[in-house]
Scaffold this motif. Structure first.
Motif, PDB file in Angstrom:
ATOM      1  N   LYS A 243     -77.461 -66.773  53.367  1.00 58.32           N
ATOM      2  CA  LYS A 243     -78.028 -67.027  52.043  1.00 58.32           C
ATOM      3  C   LYS A 243     -79.550 -66.833  52.055  1.00 58.32           C
ATOM      4  O   LYS A 243     -80.189 -66.915  53.108  1.00 58.32           O
ATOM      5  CB  LYS A 243     -77.714 -68.475  51.624  1.00 58.32           C
ATOM      6  N   GLU A 282     -67.877 -66.645  45.745  1.00 59.37           N
ATOM      7  CA  GLU A 282     -68.361 -67.009  44.414  1.00 59.37           C
ATOM      8  C   GLU A 282     -69.864 -67.264  44.329  1.00 59.37           C
ATOM      9  O   GLU A 282     -70.448 -67.152  43.275  1.00 59.37           O
ATOM     10  CB  GLU A 282     -67.573 -68.193  43.859  1.00 59.37           C
ATOM     11  N   ASP A 283     -70.479 -67.603  45.457  1.00 65.79           N
ATOM     12  CA  ASP A 283     -71.929 -67.823  45.329  1.00 65.79           C
ATOM     13  C   ASP A 283     -72.743 -66.746  46.029  1.00 65.79           C
ATOM     14  O   ASP A 283     -73.877 -66.950  46.410  1.00 65.79           O
ATOM     15  CB  ASP A 283     -72.314 -69.225  45.815  1.00 65.79           C
ATOM     16  N   ASN A 285     -75.134 -63.635  46.459  1.00 64.67           N
ATOM     17  CA  ASN A 285     -76.280 -63.228  45.663  1.00 64.67           C
ATOM     18  C   ASN A 285     -76.942 -61.962  46.177  1.00 64.67           C
ATOM     19  O   ASN A 285     -76.790 -61.609  47.344  1.00 64.67           O
ATOM     20  CB  ASN A 285     -77.318 -64.349  45.654  1.00 64.67           C
TER      21      ASN A 285
END
Ligand code: GDP
Length: 312
Positions: A243, A282-283, A285
Motif C-alpha cells: 500500500k 477492494e482497496d 489503489n
C-alpha cells in the motif's frame, strides 16, 4: 536479455478531433481482431461519483490488436491538461507512442501537452499525420511543425529521428509516402512492430505488478489496470499488496483479465510486459505494487497529484 517479441505496448496521443478514435477503430477492423457484429461495451461511468475518486479511469480505454502474431496493446489517453496525472501513469505502462496530428490543422496545444509527457518518459515516438485525404492537407509543413515541437520540448536525438506514417484513418489507408496511400494500414502496423521496443521477458523473476489506473464494474467491483513489470502473476496466487502508506496486505489473485479487441477476457496468468486488469482487491489503489509475499519489493510510486477533476 530476453525480450517479448510477441508484444508491443503503446499509447495513442493527440489533440482532440485529430482522429485517435477513428484510427484505433480501423486498426481493430483491419486486423480482424474485432468482429463487426460485436457490440462495443461502453464503459461510461457515473460522472459525479466514481470520477471524483482519485485515479479512476476517465477517458482511458485499452485495446489489444493482434497483427501477424504480435499483440499490440494500445492505451488511449485523455488529451486534456486536467488529466495530466492519468496521462503520466499511462505513459509509465507503455514503451512507445503514436502521436496523431491532423494533416491540415497541424500541431495544437494538446499535441504539445501529451507529447511533452511522452518525451519526459523517454518513450519511442511514431508520428501519424492523419486526415491526409483532407482538402488543403499540408503534410510536409505539418511534419516540420512536429519537428519544431520536438525541438522545443528538448527531445533527444533518437526521439527526433521519429518515423512518420501518413494516414487517412477514415478511409483505412496509410503509407510512408505522403503522395500515395496504400489501401490498408499495414505501413502503420509494421512501423509499430519494427520501431517500438519489445518489453523485457523476465517471467522467472519475482513478480512486480503496478496499478496505473482504476476502473469499476458492477460484476467484479474494483479493477486495477497495470503492467506486469517483472515475473508472472497467476490466478490463485497468494500475493502481497504494498500500500502507499507503507502497510502490506496479503491477498489472493482472484481474477485476471487480458484484453482482446475492446473487451476484457479472463486469463489464468500474465507475464512481464503484459498489460492486465486485476479484480478482487477492494482497496487496491493507483501506484501500489503487487509482489510475492516472500519478495516484497515496491516499485517507485507514480505521481498521483491530480488537480481537482472538472469535466468540460
Ligand atoms: P479523436 O477526438 O481524436 O478521437 O477524433 P475522432 O476519431 O473522433 O475524429 C474526429 C473527426 O475527424 C470525426 O468527425 C472523424 O470522422 C474525422 N476523421 C477522423 N479521421 C479522419 C480522416 O482520416 N480524414 C478525415 N477527413 N476525417 C477524419
Amino acid at each position: 536479455m530476453n525480450i517479448r517479441n510477441d508484444i508491443r505496448n503503446i499509447a495513442i496521443i493527440a489533440h482532440v478531433d485529430h482522429g485517435k478514435t477513428t484510427l484505433v477503430d480501423k486498426l481493430l477492423h483491419q486486423s480482424g481482431t474485432f468482429r463487426t457484429n460485436e457490440q462495443v461495451e461502453e464503459r461510461a461511468m457515473d460522472s459525479n461519483d466514481l470520477e471524483r475518486e482519485r485515479g479512476i479511469t476517465i477517458l482511458a480505454k485499452n485495446t489489444a490488436i493482434n497483427y501477424k502474431g504480435t499483440r499490440i496493446n494500445i492505451m488511449d489517453t485523455p488529451g486534456h491538461a486536467d488529466f495530466g496525472g492519468e496521462v503520466e501513469r499511462i505513459m509509465k505502462m507503455v514503451d512507445g507512442v503514436l502521436l496523431v496530428v491532423d494533416a491540415y490543422e497541424g500541431t495544437m496545444p494538446q499535441t504539445r501537452f501529451v507529447l511533452k509527457k511522452a518525451l519526459e518518459q523517454n518513450l519511442t515516438p511514431i508520428v501519424v499525420v492523419n486526415k491526409i485525404d483532407r482538402d488543403f492537407a499540408r503534410p510536409s509543413e505539418v511534419v516540420d511543425e512536429v519537428i519544431d515541437l520536438f525541438i522545443e520540448l528538448d527531445a533527444t536525438e533518437e526521439q527526433l529521428d521519429f518515423p512518420v506514417v501518413y494516414a487517412s484513418a477514415i478511409n483505412g489507408t496509410a503509407s510512408t509516402n505522403p503522395e500515395k496511400q496504400d489501401e490498408n494500414m499495414e505501413a502503420l502496423f509494421d512501423m509499430v512492430v519494427d520501431n517500438i521496443p519489445a518489453p523485457i521477458d523476465n517471467r522467472e523473476e519475482p513478480l512486480q505488478f503496478q496499478v496505473a489506473l482504476l476502473d469499476y464494474n458492477d460484476y467484479v467491483g474494483r479493477i486495477g489496470i497495470g503492467r506486469v513489470f517483472r515475473g508472472t502473476m497467476r490466478v490463485g496466487q497468494q500475493v502481497a499488496l504494498m500500500k502507499l502508506d507503507g502497510t502490506v496486505k496479503q491477498l489472493r489473485v482472484t481474477k485476471l483479465f487480458g484484453f482482446i479487441g475492446l473487451k476484457r477476457v479472463e486469463i489464468e496468468e500474465a507475464i512481464s510486459g503484459d498489460l492486465v486488469a486485476l479484480s478482487g482487491m477492494e482497496d487496491i489503489n493507483v501506484g501500489e505494487t503487487v509482489c510475492p509475499v516472500d519478495h516484497q519489493d515496491a516499485l517507485p510510486v507514480l505521481r498521483i497529484d491530480e488537480p481537482t477533476l472538472q469535466m468540460t
